[in-house]
Enzyme design. Structure first.
Site, PDB file in Angstrom:
ATOM      1  N   VAL A  60       8.939 -83.217 -62.681  1.00 52.83           N
ATOM      2  CA  VAL A  60       9.506 -84.097 -61.656  1.00 52.83           C
ATOM      3  C   VAL A  60      10.076 -85.396 -62.211  1.00 52.83           C
ATOM      4  CG1 VAL A  60       8.083 -83.225 -59.768  1.00 52.83           C
ATOM      5  CG2 VAL A  60       7.242 -85.117 -61.189  1.00 52.83           C
ATOM      6  N   TYR A  61       9.778 -85.734 -63.446  1.00 53.52           N
ATOM      7  CA  TYR A  61      10.258 -87.010 -63.974  1.00 53.52           C
ATOM      8  C   TYR A  61      11.781 -87.001 -64.075  1.00 53.52           C
ATOM      9  CZ  TYR A  61       5.410 -88.017 -65.402  1.00 53.52           C
ATOM     10  OH  TYR A  61       4.054 -88.245 -65.416  1.00 53.52           O
ATOM     11  N   SER A  62      12.386 -87.892 -63.301  1.00 51.73           N
ATOM     12  CA  SER A  62      13.849 -88.025 -63.270  1.00 51.73           C
ATOM     13  C   SER A  62      14.528 -86.685 -63.050  1.00 51.73           C
ATOM     14  CB  SER A  62      14.361 -88.689 -64.554  1.00 51.73           C
ATOM     15  OG  SER A  62      13.844 -89.993 -64.688  1.00 51.73           O
ATOM     16  N   ASP A  63      13.949 -85.905 -62.134  1.00 48.59           N
ATOM     17  CA  ASP A  63      14.546 -84.639 -61.722  1.00 48.59           C
ATOM     18  C   ASP A  63      14.796 -83.701 -62.900  1.00 48.59           C
ATOM     19  OD1 ASP A  63      15.606 -82.823 -59.878  1.00 48.59           O
ATOM     20  OD2 ASP A  63      17.633 -83.643 -60.048  1.00 48.59           O
ATOM     21  N   GLY A  64      13.828 -83.648 -63.814  1.00 49.21           N
ATOM     22  CA  GLY A  64      13.926 -82.736 -64.951  1.00 49.21           C
ATOM     23  C   GLY A  64      14.637 -83.300 -66.161  1.00 49.21           C
TER      24      GLY A  64
END
Length: 322
Positions: A60-64
Site C-alpha cells: 500500500v505504500y504510495s500505491d505500490g
C-alpha cells in the site's frame, strides 16, 4: 553494524531495518511527503554501505510505487542473496470486492503483484499488515503457509494487533502444522509502551522477534515539542497517536542527549535497542543524517540511570495503532 537472529530463526538481520514508506511517488497514495526515485536511491545506497541488510516496505505504500523504487534500487546496488527483503499486505489496493484483506484470494493475488513490483521471485519476510476480522484465521494461515511451500516467501510475520489475536493465529498454525509467524512489527517507542503489557511478553515467550515501527514516534522524539514538519502537517494517522502529556518524555530524551552530546534520535533508538525483545527498529530516512544517527545508536550504551530517566515520565495510553 551488528547483526542478530530474527526471533528463533536462523536468519541474520541488521539491528537497524530501513523502513521504505518514505520512498514512493508523492502523487500516488496518501503520503504526499514521500521521496521520488531520484531522491530515494542515494539513501538506499547509503543504508547498504552502512551495513543495513534489512529493508521493509508494503504493497500500500504510495500505491505500490515504494516496492517498485526499492526493488529497482536493491537490484542495482547489491546482490539479492545479501539482503533481507520484507513487504506486507492487507490494506486496500483497489476498489471493489477482494481489493483488500487476508482472504486466500487476496494473499495469492497480492504476493504476485508485490513480487512483480519488487522485481524478485521471493520475499524473505511476508507480513500481514493488520488483523483481518472478516476472514477466518485458518484461511489466512493456510494461504501464507502455501506461499512458503511454493518458494515465494521464506518467512512470515505479523503487524499491530491485540495479543489474543496474534496468539490465536499462532495456535491455529501450530495445530495444523502450518508455518508460524517469526516476527511482530508493532508500535513501540518511548512515547507508546502499551505493548509491554501483553504483546512483548508473548513474543519473548514464543521466540518471536519484534520490529518496532515508528521508533522515533513520527520524529517527535527528535525535536522540540510542538515543532511542525512537512510530514506531521499532513500525517492524519500519526496525529492521533500521541498526547500533550508525552512532552515530559521528549524533555527527558533532550536532557540525556544534551549530557551525552549526541542527537536525540540516537538516544531514543538506543533505548529501544536496549530492550531485550527488540530485534531491529524500523527507521524512516529522508535525509542522510537519519541513517547516520540510526547506525550510531547501535553502539550507544545507556546507563541504568539514563534508562530510568527516560522511562520514568511515561504515562499510560489508550490502545492505538491497530
Amino acid at each position: 553494524m551488528q547483526y542478530v537472529k530474527l526471533g528463533s530463526t536462523g536468519l541474520d538481520v541488521s539491528r537497524i531495518c530501513l523502513g521504505c514508506m518514505t520512498y514512493g511517488l508523492p502523487d500516488r497514495g496518501t503520503h504526499e511527503w514521500t521521496l521520488d526515485e531520484e531522491a530515494s536511491r542515494p539513501l538506499i545506497r547509503q543504508a547498504l554501505d552502512a551495513g543495513i541488510n534489512f529493508f521493509d516496505t508494503a504493497n500500500v505504500y504510495s500505491d505500490g510505487t515504494s516496492e517498485e523504487i526499492v526493488g529497482k534500487a536493491l537490484r542495482d546496488f547489491t546482490r539479492r542473496d545479501d539482503i533481507v527483503l520484507a513487504t506486507k499486505l492487507n490494506g486496500r489496493m483497489r476498489p471493489g470486492p477482494n481489493g483488500a484483506g487476508l482472504s486466500r484470494k487476496a494473499v495469492m493475488t497480492e504476493i504476485d503483484h508485490s513480487l512483480t513490483r519488487l522485481g524478485t521471485d521471493y520475499v524473505d519476510l511476508y507480513q500481514i499488515h493488520r488483523f483481518d476480522p472478516h476472514t477466518p484465521v485458518e484461511e489466512t494461515m493456510e494461504a501464507l503457509h502455501d506461499l512458503v511451500k511454493a518458494g515465494k516467501v521464506r518467512y512470515i510475520g505479523a503487524s499491530s494487533m491485540y495479543a489474543w489475536q496474534f496468539s490465536k493465529m499462532q495456535y491455529t498454525a501450530e495445530r495444523h502444522g502450518w508455518t508460524k509467524f517469526v516476527s511482530m512489527q508493532n508500535h513501540y517507542n518511548l512515547l507508546y509502551r502499551e505493548e509491554e503489557r501483553e504483546m512483548l511478553p508473548l513474543c519473548a515467550d514464543q521466540g518471536v522477534g519484534t520490529l518496532p515501527w515508528s521508533p522515533l514516534a513520527r520524529g517527535r522524539l527528535t525535536r522540540d515539542w510542538g515543532t511542525v514538519t512537512d510530514r506531521s502537517a499532513t500525517d492524519n494517522f500519526g496525529s492521533g497517536l500521541y498526547a500533550d502529556s508525552d512532552r515530559v518524555v521528549v524533555e527527558a530524551v533532550t536532557r540525556v542527549a544534551n549530557e551525552r552530546g549526541v542527537p536525540r534520535a540516537q538516544v531514543a533508538l538506543a533505548w529501544l535497542l536496549h530492550q531485550p525483545t527488540v530485534t531491529a527498529p524500523i527507521i524512516g530516512a529522508a535525509k542522510p543524517r537519519h541513517i547516520e544517527d540510526a547506525v550510531a545508536a547501535v553502539e550507544l550504551r545507556l546507563t541504568e540511570k539514563e534508562l530510568e530517566e527516560l522511562q520514568q515520565p511515561y504515562s499510560p495510553h489508550p490502545i492505538i495503532g491497530h
